[in-house]
Motif scaffolding. Structure first.
Motif, PDB file in Angstrom:
ATOM      1  N   ASP A 118     -54.746 -68.880 -24.506  1.00  0.00           N
ATOM      2  CA  ASP A 118     -53.440 -69.331 -24.969  1.00  0.00           C
ATOM      3  C   ASP A 118     -53.160 -70.727 -24.422  1.00  0.00           C
ATOM      4  OD1 ASP A 118     -53.142 -66.896 -26.167  1.00  0.00           O
ATOM      5  OD2 ASP A 118     -51.783 -66.092 -24.657  1.00  0.00           O
ATOM      6  N   THR A 178     -54.045 -68.602 -29.729  1.00  0.00           N
ATOM      7  CA  THR A 178     -54.994 -69.327 -30.562  1.00  0.00           C
ATOM      8  C   THR A 178     -55.796 -68.320 -31.372  1.00  0.00           C
ATOM      9  OG1 THR A 178     -56.639 -69.327 -28.789  1.00  0.00           O
ATOM     10  CG2 THR A 178     -55.209 -71.242 -28.944  1.00  0.00           C
ATOM     11  N   ARG A 179     -56.440 -68.786 -32.407  1.00  0.00           N
ATOM     12  CA  ARG A 179     -57.257 -67.904 -33.232  1.00  0.00           C
ATOM     13  C   ARG A 179     -58.517 -68.623 -33.681  1.00  0.00           C
ATOM     14  NH1 ARG A 179     -53.450 -67.944 -38.509  1.00  0.00           N
ATOM     15  NH2 ARG A 179     -54.158 -69.898 -39.344  1.00  0.00           N
ATOM     16  N   GLU A 184     -61.408 -68.751 -36.844  1.00  0.00           N
ATOM     17  CA  GLU A 184     -61.706 -68.382 -38.226  1.00  0.00           C
ATOM     18  C   GLU A 184     -63.111 -68.855 -38.569  1.00  0.00           C
ATOM     19  OE1 GLU A 184     -58.689 -70.389 -40.447  1.00  0.00           O
ATOM     20  OE2 GLU A 184     -57.127 -68.975 -39.877  1.00  0.00           O
ATOM     21  N   ASN A 199     -48.388 -70.095 -26.577  1.00  0.00           N
ATOM     22  CA  ASN A 199     -48.774 -69.933 -27.982  1.00  0.00           C
ATOM     23  C   ASN A 199     -50.234 -69.503 -28.027  1.00  0.00           C
ATOM     24  OD1 ASN A 199     -48.150 -69.909 -30.664  1.00  0.00           O
ATOM     25  ND2 ASN A 199     -48.426 -72.085 -30.983  1.00  0.00           N
ATOM     26  N   ARG A 239     -51.802 -70.116 -33.277  1.00  0.00           N
ATOM     27  CA  ARG A 239     -51.137 -69.057 -34.042  1.00  0.00           C
ATOM     28  C   ARG A 239     -49.657 -69.395 -34.182  1.00  0.00           C
ATOM     29  NH1 ARG A 239     -53.551 -63.657 -34.006  1.00  0.00           N
ATOM     30  NH2 ARG A 239     -55.576 -63.819 -33.007  1.00  0.00           N
ATOM     31  N   ARG A 240     -48.995 -68.728 -35.096  1.00  0.00           N
ATOM     32  CA  ARG A 240     -47.537 -68.852 -35.295  1.00  0.00           C
ATOM     33  C   ARG A 240     -47.095 -70.306 -35.420  1.00  0.00           C
ATOM     34  NH1 ARG A 240     -47.257 -65.306 -30.247  1.00  0.00           N
ATOM     35  NH2 ARG A 240     -47.015 -67.353 -29.398  1.00  0.00           N
ATOM     36  N   TRP A 241     -47.808 -71.085 -36.228  1.00  0.00           N
ATOM     37  CA  TRP A 241     -47.518 -72.510 -36.362  1.00  0.00           C
ATOM     38  C   TRP A 241     -46.103 -72.753 -36.890  1.00  0.00           C
ATOM     39  CZ3 TRP A 241     -49.533 -76.521 -34.194  1.00  0.00           C
ATOM     40  CH2 TRP A 241     -49.230 -77.790 -34.677  1.00  0.00           C
TER      41      TRP A 241
END
Length: 83
Positions: free
Chosen positions: A10, A28-29, A31, A26, A42-44
């Motif tokens: 995070d 992170t992810r 892809e 916040n 995440r959750r931009w």
């Protein structure tokens, strides 16, 4: 550079433009893409709303690579050049 690929840690976000300043974590992810992976916060949209940032606004920020802290220092609203 944000080290989002290291265990998907995070990132701490500090909104110094707010009164009083706000701090939150916040996530992170990761892809999969055709040639590897890409990393993102995440959750931009929630981040943008909390920070008071709208599309086309100018944002002054700094990122501490060692601490993985993103600090938003100033948000200047977009002003259309049309009269």
């Amino acid at each position: 550079m944000a080290k989002l690929n290291l265990c998907l840690k995070d990132i701490t976000v500090r909104l110094l433009n707010m009164e009083p300043p706000v701090q939150f974590t916040n996530g992170t992810r990761r892809e999969r893409t055709h040639n590897g992976f890409r990393y993102a916060l995440r959750r931009w949209s929630k981040f943008m709303k909390t920070a008071g940032i709208k599309v086309r606004d100018n944002v002054d920020f700094c990122f501490d690579e060692n601490e993985q802290v993103l600090s938003v220092e100033k948000v200047v609203p977009y002003v259309s050049g049309r009269n």
